[in-house]
Design a protein around this motif. Structure first.
Motif, PDB file in Angstrom:
ATOM      1  N   GLU A  37       3.591  -6.023  -9.197  1.00  0.00           N
ATOM      2  CA  GLU A  37       2.196  -6.574  -9.091  1.00  0.00           C
ATOM      3  C   GLU A  37       2.251  -7.655  -7.730  1.00  0.00           C
ATOM      4  OE1 GLU A  37       1.331  -7.897 -12.794  1.00  0.00           O
ATOM      5  OE2 GLU A  37       0.322  -6.182 -13.361  1.00  0.00           O
ATOM      6  N   ALA A  38       3.154  -8.426  -7.790  1.00  0.00           N
ATOM      7  CA  ALA A  38       3.125  -9.543  -6.571  1.00  0.00           C
ATOM      8  C   ALA A  38       3.297  -8.642  -5.295  1.00  0.00           C
ATOM      9  CB  ALA A  38       4.274 -10.369  -6.704  1.00  0.00           C
ATOM     10  N   GLU A  39       4.147  -7.628  -5.161  1.00  0.00           N
ATOM     11  CA  GLU A  39       4.336  -6.847  -3.870  1.00  0.00           C
ATOM     12  C   GLU A  39       3.276  -6.013  -3.649  1.00  0.00           C
ATOM     13  OE1 GLU A  39       6.211  -4.998  -0.762  1.00  0.00           O
ATOM     14  OE2 GLU A  39       6.506  -6.765  -1.589  1.00  0.00           O
ATOM     15  N   ARG A  46      -2.022  -7.504   3.606  1.00  0.00           N
ATOM     16  CA  ARG A  46      -1.595  -7.094   4.882  1.00  0.00           C
ATOM     17  C   ARG A  46      -2.486  -5.902   5.220  1.00  0.00           C
ATOM     18  NH1 ARG A  46       4.456  -5.435   5.156  1.00  0.00           N
ATOM     19  NH2 ARG A  46       3.793  -4.963   7.518  1.00  0.00           N
ATOM     20  N   ILE A  47      -2.939  -5.082   4.349  1.00  0.00           N
ATOM     21  CA  ILE A  47      -3.930  -3.747   4.395  1.00  0.00           C
ATOM     22  C   ILE A  47      -5.271  -4.494   4.933  1.00  0.00           C
ATOM     23  CG2 ILE A  47      -5.126  -1.991   3.514  1.00  0.00           C
ATOM     24  CD1 ILE A  47      -2.624  -1.520   1.695  1.00  0.00           C
ATOM     25  N   LEU A  54      -8.076  -3.660  12.813  1.00  0.00           N
ATOM     26  CA  LEU A  54      -8.317  -2.302  13.482  1.00  0.00           C
ATOM     27  C   LEU A  54      -9.795  -2.224  13.633  1.00  0.00           C
ATOM     28  CD1 LEU A  54      -7.553   0.728  14.036  1.00  0.00           C
ATOM     29  CD2 LEU A  54      -8.040   1.030  11.399  1.00  0.00           C
ATOM     30  N   ALA A  55     -10.646  -2.886  12.751  1.00  0.00           N
ATOM     31  CA  ALA A  55     -12.297  -2.876  13.109  1.00  0.00           C
ATOM     32  C   ALA A  55     -12.533  -3.709  14.459  1.00  0.00           C
ATOM     33  CB  ALA A  55     -12.830  -3.607  11.987  1.00  0.00           C
ATOM     34  N   ARG A  56     -11.786  -4.789  14.530  1.00  0.00           N
ATOM     35  CA  ARG A  56     -12.026  -5.527  15.860  1.00  0.00           C
ATOM     36  C   ARG A  56     -11.477  -4.782  17.058  1.00  0.00           C
ATOM     37  NH1 ARG A  56      -9.717 -10.093  12.970  1.00  0.00           N
ATOM     38  NH2 ARG A  56      -7.804  -9.765  13.891  1.00  0.00           N
TER      39      ARG A  56
END
Length: 141
Positions: A37-39, A46-47, A54-56
């Motif tokens: 769960e921590a991972e 990060r996503i 990616l949007a910028r």
């Protein structure tokens, strides 16, 4: 009955031992679940950060593409206007000097690209940005 009591005590001990093993496995799985769960949360974080980046990046690319299209349109319009002006000037030279004396007509410069700024057009040595408009430049010639 002592044989039956001992057998029951043996079953009881085996049962307690089995329960202890199951509890140990449960605790081990609980620890693995917490780690996973921590991972998962780290990966989701990060996503989210990468999605924002990616949007910028997509927005910057879209703005740059729009600016490029606008510059390409300005260049095309300037070149077209310059071509029309060149044709008009050539027609004027032909009517002024006559068709037979075409060689005496002053040369009309062609559009050439400035290597320092690709979007600049050189007219008789003047550096004119494509958006400046051909007719405004023609007044100064």
């Amino acid at each position: 009955m002592s044989g039956t009591g001992e057998t029951l005590q043996g079953y009881n001990a085996a049962l307690l031992e089995g329960l202890a093993e199951l509890r140990a496995r449960r605790d081990e799985l609980s620890e693995r679940i917490r780690e996973e769960e921590a991972e998962r949360e780290r990966l989701q974080s990060r996503i989210a950060a990468l999605t924002e980046r990616l949007a910028r990046s997509s927005e910057r690319t879209a703005r740059n593409l729009a600016a490029k299209r606008q510059l390409e349109n300005s260049i095309a319009e300037s070149e077209a206007a310059y071509g029309k002006g060149r044709e008009m000037a050539q027609g004027f030279c032909d009517s002024e000097y006559g068709h037979n004396q075409r060689n005496s007509c002053p040369a009309i410069p062609a559009v050439r690209q400035d290597t320092s700024t690709p979007s600049a057009v050189l007219l008789r040595g003047w550096r004119i940005p494509p958006a400046a408009g051909f007719w405004r430049v023609l007044r100064h010639c």
